[in-house]
Design an enzyme around this catalytic site. Structure first.
Site, PDB file in Angstrom:
ATOM      1  N   HIS A 138       0.837  -1.207   0.000  1.00 35.29           N
ATOM      2  CA  HIS A 138       0.000   0.000   0.000  1.00 35.29           C
ATOM      3  C   HIS A 138       0.864   1.246   0.000  1.00 35.29           C
ATOM      4  O   HIS A 138       1.958   1.272   0.586  1.00 35.29           O
ATOM      5  CB  HIS A 138      -0.966   0.014   1.193  1.00 35.29           C
ATOM      6  N   ASP A 179      -0.362   4.471   0.896  1.00 37.56           N
ATOM      7  CA  ASP A 179      -0.717   5.525   1.847  1.00 37.56           C
ATOM      8  C   ASP A 179       0.096   5.380   3.129  1.00 37.56           C
ATOM      9  O   ASP A 179       0.642   4.305   3.424  1.00 37.56           O
ATOM     10  CB  ASP A 179      -2.219   5.497   2.172  1.00 37.56           C
ATOM     11  N   ASP A 228       4.287  -6.266   3.856  1.00 39.67           N
ATOM     12  CA  ASP A 228       3.868  -5.199   4.772  1.00 39.67           C
ATOM     13  C   ASP A 228       4.196  -5.518   6.222  1.00 39.67           C
ATOM     14  O   ASP A 228       3.618  -4.946   7.134  1.00 39.67           O
ATOM     15  CB  ASP A 228       2.359  -4.953   4.602  1.00 39.67           C
ATOM     16  N   GLU A 251      -4.843   1.726   3.080  1.00 38.71           N
ATOM     17  CA  GLU A 251      -4.718   0.589   3.976  1.00 38.71           C
ATOM     18  C   GLU A 251      -4.673   1.022   5.426  1.00 38.71           C
ATOM     19  O   GLU A 251      -5.212   0.355   6.311  1.00 38.71           O
ATOM     20  CB  GLU A 251      -3.445  -0.199   3.622  1.00 38.71           C
TER      21      GLU A 251
END
Length: 414
Positions: free
Chosen positions: A81, A83, A201, A178
């Protein structure tokens, strides 16, 4: 395998773009500035030679690396992700590079006396002699999850430059929002077309996770009766006192600061109130689905009991499920975890398989039909000014991505 300077340059180019998401927004992405990185990634994917590059109306970026073998291999995917969290500033990120870390304090900001110290962050000592990228003490870094994006991009670049490395079709996707729990909400699983995927992640080297919390959000609304305090006897009902009864009736040791591992909790993370009305915002977390459901029942029954005690409808408990433990969706296809574990071992990493005390896009994606364990991206101290990432950890993550694709092709060779 991968050039350290290339990784540094790519990562820094990403973290300098402010992509903070906003939970108060109803749009997707939740902030316009997330488009800046989404568009940059789209162009970079095209320039490096990826196929089927697309960016949709919600800023989800997808691309394909075609298979280079003449036999059928399951399509696999890698997801990250772009963001960053609303919890801390991501504006004007100014990364600092610490070469050959000596194991001592790192001065992030001399003027403000902000120090990244191994006395407090003991993990730092594991990276003596390595190259660290830190913040300047005024913002977060954004390794969550721009490290993951960097690693996926570098792995795809490697495959393209090394056609002798055999692999099946690989899909990649970069998602918005996310950090506010919406990263998978508009993910087009059918369009993605992978049989399984991995989110890049996680945190420290070796992390491999396929269990996460079951999660729910709770809003407890307590209503009172406001009367002039000089004439309140027998008439006023102070909602804040009732709210205090509710708070004190939940198990005090079943809170985040008293739990670990697979232990669940009730977490009060917001209070706003006056005499007339008080709202309590809670989250419920538990790895065990039965315990999770039981926690929800505890809160409902407590609300009902307090209403009975005060002989009026003074407490309402609204519960909304947020995500579930991906374990129940991944266990039937455990070979996808086994492949990742083997990939780590082949590049001399000891796998750290443990439950996530949180959530991941992979949890929602698993319940949407895309089983999706989580793999380390290498960063530490996410969501704050002490965030850092060792460059060597990002290099290792690239190696793991490549090796996962290689092993998948090996296992399905006829």
């Amino acid at each position: 395998m991968t050039d350290k300077n290339n990784i540094i340059d790519r990562f820094i180019s990403y973290v300098k773009i402010d992509t903070q998401s906003d939970e108060s927004s109803n749009s997707t992405p939740s902030t316009e500035k997330q488009w800046d990185l989404a568009k940059k990634l789209t162009e970079e994917l095209r320039e490096m030679g990826m196929q089927e590059v697309s960016i949709d109306e919600n800023a989800y970026v997808m691309a394909t690396l075609p298979s280079n073998v003449d036999f059928d291999v399951p399509v696999i995917g890698f997801v990250a992700h772009f963001d960053t969290t609303p919890d801390f500033s991501g504006t004007n990120v100014n990364p600092q590079i610490v070469e050959d870390y000596d194991g001592k304090d790192i001065v992030l900001n001399k003027e403000k006396n902000i120090i990244l110290s191994p006395d407090y962050f003991e993990d730092l000592l594991e990276y003596k002699g390595q190259t660290l990228i830190t913040t300047d003490g005024t913002t977060l870094l954004g390794a969550d999850d721009k490290a993951g994006i960097t690693e996926i991009m570098e792995a795809m670049q490697y495959f393209i430059a090394h056609p002798e490395v055999k692999h099946g079709k690989i899909r990649v996707c970069f998602t918005p929002d996310e950090e506010i729990g919406r990263g998978a909400h508009k993910f087009d699983v059918k369009k993605f077309g992978a049989e399984w995927a991995y989110t890049m992640d996680g945190s420290q080297v070796g992390e491999l996770e396929y269990e996460n919390f079951n999660a729910a959000g709770v809003v407890v609304t307590v209503t009172g009766k406001s009367v002039h305090p000089g004439y309140a006897k027998g008439k006023m009902i102070n909602s804040m006192y009732i709210a205090q009864d509710f708070i004190n009736s939940l198990p005090r040791l079943e809170t985040p600061e008293h739990t670990e591992g697979r232990e669940g909790f009730f977490h009060l993370n917001g209070i706003k109130g006056d005499v007339e009305e008080t709202k309590l915002n809670y989250i419920i977390r538990d790895h065990d689905r039965q315990h999770f459901e039981a926690r929800k029942e505890v809160m409902k029954k407590l609300g009902a009991e307090i209403c009975k005690q005060y002989d009026r409808d003074c407490v309402t408990v609204e519960i909304k499920d947020q995500y579930f433990n991906m374990k129940e969706k991944v266990e039937p296809v455990m070979h996808i975890v086994d492949i990742a574990e083997e990939a780590m071992e082949r590049v001399d990493i000891t796998p750290l398989i443990k439950p996530i005390r949180g959530g991941t896009d992979g949890a929602q994606l698993s319940f949407m039909g895309l089983p999706c364990p989580n793999i380390f991206a290498g960063g530490h101290n996410f969501h704050g000014k002490y965030e850092y990432v060792p460059v060597e950890s990002m290099q290792k993550a690239v190696e793991v991505i490549v090796k996962i694709a290689e092993i998948t092709a090996e296992k399905f060779r006829k």
